[in-house]
Design a protein around this motif. Sequence first.
Motif, mmCIF file in Angstrom:
data_model
loop_
_atom_site.group_PDB
_atom_site.id
_atom_site.type_symbol
_atom_site.label_atom_id
_atom_site.label_comp_id
_atom_site.label_asym_id
_atom_site.label_seq_id
_atom_site.Cartn_x
_atom_site.Cartn_y
_atom_site.Cartn_z
ATOM 1 N N ALA A 195 -33.744 5.491 34.571
ATOM 2 C CA ALA A 195 -35.358 5.172 34.761
ATOM 3 C C ALA A 195 -35.804 6.210 33.600
ATOM 4 N N LEU A 196 -35.477 5.194 32.006
ATOM 5 C CA LEU A 196 -36.350 5.097 31.298
ATOM 6 C C LEU A 196 -37.882 4.382 32.213
ATOM 7 N N SER A 197 -38.706 4.651 30.902
ATOM 8 C CA SER A 197 -40.065 4.101 31.355
ATOM 9 C C SER A 197 -40.853 3.057 30.557
ATOM 10 N N LYS A 198 -40.918 2.041 31.585
ATOM 11 C CA LYS A 198 -41.378 0.764 30.917
ATOM 12 C C LYS A 198 -42.932 0.962 29.862
ATOM 13 N N ASP A 199 -43.018 2.343 29.490
ATOM 14 C CA ASP A 199 -44.218 1.664 29.058
ATOM 15 C C ASP A 199 -43.273 2.340 27.627
ATOM 16 N N ASP A 200 -42.009 3.065 27.746
ATOM 17 C CA ASP A 200 -41.817 3.202 26.193
ATOM 18 C C ASP A 200 -40.435 2.362 25.540
ATOM 19 N N PHE A 237 -47.078 -0.761 20.380
ATOM 20 C CA PHE A 237 -45.631 -0.293 21.074
ATOM 21 C C PHE A 237 -45.926 1.152 21.425
ATOM 22 N N GLY A 238 -45.079 1.390 23.042
ATOM 23 C CA GLY A 238 -45.312 2.264 23.054
ATOM 24 C C GLY A 238 -46.403 3.521 24.020
ATOM 25 N N SER A 239 -47.482 2.961 24.115
ATOM 26 C CA SER A 239 -49.104 3.943 23.191
ATOM 27 C C SER A 239 -49.578 3.496 25.264
ATOM 28 N N GLY A 240 -48.368 2.446 26.159
ATOM 29 C CA GLY A 240 -48.855 2.266 27.460
ATOM 30 C C GLY A 240 -49.735 1.277 27.440
ATOM 31 N N LEU A 258 -38.785 6.294 21.168
ATOM 32 C CA LEU A 258 -38.691 5.040 21.641
ATOM 33 C C LEU A 258 -37.633 4.601 22.110
ATOM 34 N N PRO A 259 -37.030 4.239 23.241
ATOM 35 C CA PRO A 259 -35.623 3.495 23.517
ATOM 36 C C PRO A 259 -35.811 1.896 23.041
ATOM 37 N N VAL A 260 -34.943 1.361 22.294
ATOM 38 C CA VAL A 260 -35.544 0.132 21.311
ATOM 39 C C VAL A 260 -33.957 -0.834 21.615
ATOM 40 N N ILE A 261 -34.033 -1.878 22.987
ATOM 41 C CA ILE A 261 -32.958 -3.183 22.715
ATOM 42 C C ILE A 261 -33.233 -4.763 21.517
ATOM 43 N N VAL A 262 -32.432 -4.566 21.675
ATOM 44 C CA VAL A 262 -31.817 -5.492 20.802
ATOM 45 C C VAL A 262 -31.401 -6.991 21.506
ATOM 46 N N ILE A 263 -32.344 -8.256 22.014
ATOM 47 C CA ILE A 263 -31.358 -8.989 22.325
ATOM 48 C C ILE A 263 -31.870 -10.195 21.338
ATOM 49 N N THR A 264 -30.007 -10.971 21.661
ATOM 50 C CA THR A 264 -29.910 -11.916 20.299
ATOM 51 C C THR A 264 -29.030 -13.040 21.116
ATOM 52 N N GLY A 265 -28.004 -13.385 20.098
ATOM 53 C CA GLY A 265 -27.307 -14.308 20.015
ATOM 54 C C GLY A 265 -25.658 -14.604 19.646
ATOM 55 N N ASP A 266 -24.810 -15.353 19.455
ATOM 56 C CA ASP A 266 -23.985 -15.702 18.835
ATOM 57 C C ASP A 266 -24.556 -16.175 17.202
ATOM 58 N N GLY A 267 -25.514 -17.049 17.220
ATOM 59 C CA GLY A 267 -26.313 -17.953 16.232
ATOM 60 C C GLY A 267 -27.434 -17.053 15.821
ATOM 61 N N ASP A 268 -28.269 -15.828 16.351
ATOM 62 C CA ASP A 268 -29.458 -15.379 15.324
ATOM 63 C C ASP A 268 -28.587 -14.373 15.277
ATOM 64 N N ALA A 269 -27.519 -14.087 15.750
ATOM 65 C CA ALA A 269 -26.989 -12.304 15.408
ATOM 66 C C ALA A 269 -25.870 -12.422 14.529
ATOM 67 N N THR A 270 -25.098 -13.605 14.209
ATOM 68 C CA THR A 270 -24.088 -13.685 12.952
ATOM 69 C C THR A 270 -23.830 -14.641 12.454
ATOM 70 N N ALA A 271 -25.086 -16.086 12.660
ATOM 71 C CA ALA A 271 -25.453 -16.623 11.469
ATOM 72 C C ALA A 271 -26.314 -16.436 11.265
ATOM 73 N N ILE A 272 -27.566 -16.696 10.883
ATOM 74 C CA ILE A 272 -28.433 -16.525 10.390
ATOM 75 C C ILE A 272 -29.375 -14.847 10.020
ATOM 76 N N GLY A 273 -28.329 -14.206 11.312
ATOM 77 C CA GLY A 273 -28.422 -12.680 10.678
ATOM 78 C C GLY A 273 -27.643 -11.557 10.486
ATOM 79 N N GLY A 274 -26.827 -12.580 10.465
ATOM 80 C CA GLY A 274 -25.323 -12.189 9.979
ATOM 81 C C GLY A 274 -25.572 -10.760 9.132
#
Lengths: 302, 377
Positions: free
Chosen positions: A41-46, B220-223, A89-105
């Motif tokens: 039930a996280l708010s989409k705005d957050d 971000f986070g302001s609606g 704010l809850p922060v999610i990171v979407i990444t892949g194997d190349g993105d996170a462990t090669a260039i972004g390792g």
Amino acid sequence: MTQPLVLNYLRAKKQFPHVWCPGCGHGVVMGSLIRAIDKLALSKDDVVMVSGIGCSSRMTAYVDFNTLHTLHGRPIAYATGLKLARPELPVIVITGDGDATAIGGNHFIHAARRNIDLTIILMNNNIYGMTGGQVSPTTPYGGRGSTAKSGNPEHPFDISQLAIAAGASFVARTTAYHVPAMDRLIQQAFENKGFSLVEIFSQCPTYEGKWNKRGDAATMLKYYKDNAIPVTSKSKYSEEELKDKFLIGILHHTPKAEFTAEYQKIIEKYQIKEQMTQLSQQKGKNEPEASSKESESPVSED
Amino acid sequence: MPEKTVLMQGNEACSEGAIAAGCRFFAGYPITPSTEIAESMSEKLPRVGGKFIQMEDEIASISAIIGASVGGLKSMTATSGPGFSLMQEGIGYACMAEIPIVIANVMRGGPSTGLPTKTAQGDVMQARWGTHGDHFLIVLAPESVKETFYLTIKSFNLSEKYRVPVILLLDEAIGHMREKVVIPDYGDILTEDRLVPIVPPQWYKPYEITTDFVTPMAPFGSGYRYNITGLTHDEMGFPTNKESEIISKMNKLRDKIMRSTTDIVDYESLYTDDANTLVITFGSASRSAKEAVQYLRNHRRKVGFFRPITVWPFPEKQLRQIIKKVDQVYVVEMNQGQLIDEVRKVECYHKKIFGINRYDGEMITPNQIIAKIREAK
């Protein structure tokens, strides 16, 4: 049940059809992620979702949150700044194997070391899909891709073990086949305050499957099904039996002090110091006699 | 905080100016000669409730400040040549996604690791053209510690107003020099904040083409839920491949800066009314150049002085007015000749344009400038 979730969480009218190929596992991960967010039930705005470059990272355009599609390898660095600026704010990171462990390792291991409160959803398909099937840091030894047509001479990373060694407080692994488990693990990753990684094996039939003759998407999913060993039943197997298998489930969960909370303490420390100096300055101004008396008092009295 | 008179270093004046301008986030990586900015920010920021983080490299530093700016905080980083090279991808992102950030580049000798502890002005062109693709940004170059304080504030104001990365081009000499600065009461300092949307979220277009080409920016986070990307995007912030949308986005990025040059561009000129010789310079080199011009004036030479304070956009119009009245032009800079090409663009047909350069890591001296000008006639 699915219908309202789709309408509620996806930018359904504008951003579809998506770029993912038929049989790709990434859509399954997106479904799992929005179910987990809905359950919590996280708010989409957050909710803030940050992604890098690659097939998996295209997800940010499709979901109706605060979405930041950044540069190749950098989503964790962008997310670090955003999370520190707005810890609520809850922060999610979407990444892949190349993105996170090669260039972004580098960013990956340092964010894990800091234990900053990010939820990392890492889709590992063992290949660079968006650029057409080049080998990645997780392509197995001997595996094929468009830049290693006669077999990969390098050895792969075990991303989950890398995160554990770097200091992540929550590390889980699952696959695009194990959907109910994925829902649960993503939820648990959110609930952990600190660097939380969910590594998800996600099939790429278009390139990884084709280059390595793994068959269609269904066959690849079956491979995940047959070779995944739940970490809880690891003891039932001998080392020999585990050799070509992989563990799924919560591989590591050791809560420790989280970075943004620790930084808040530093701010409070400085602000108390600041207030004290202001108070003493005011005192000095308001009661000049008292202070002069104090200085006059003989040392012997103390 | 009441007005105070202090002796401070250029790097400290930069962080003091940043706090005065409302900067509340700094991410950086140690590098000589800019490290003092990070060190002082690590103390100053928590005192005002701001955040400091030492990142794992310069790429991470610029990424983190862009992230923090998206979260709504005025953000900056500081670096020098090698780090500035690493930051170029982030500068391009901030141009494309229109994220306000400030980058202080305390120049040292280059190329590569070069001269870490010596001064130079070799990053003039990199500041303008360092990142790939057509792009427009603002670069300011102070000549003193006092001006560093004020131009840091101006950097934030311009960055917030135009949603653009602003580069503050210092050099080792100014960064490490100590001078007297009168720090005014913070209440007396004019600060600019980015526009925030006033329309309801369903009507908000994060990259709308407006009459002045600047669109309000919702943190971000302001609606206001929207998408930010480094891909070429439409008015809603989603990737596009449509020719018309690509053109209007590219023009927006250009026009928001180039149609506001009267507001942005700043320069200093001295003795230009009767001058037949003009000395053009910027940053710390102008200290020696001013001294030289003064000396030559005292010896009845009709020498004028022109200094762009905004190196980019270059004060073309203003310089054109002055340059047409003189016979010869000297461009003084501590590199092998970079700004001189901008001067040639302004007037390349009739005037003699000479460079006076020094690039051995030391400050250019008034004597070197005087000798070169006297040599001519």
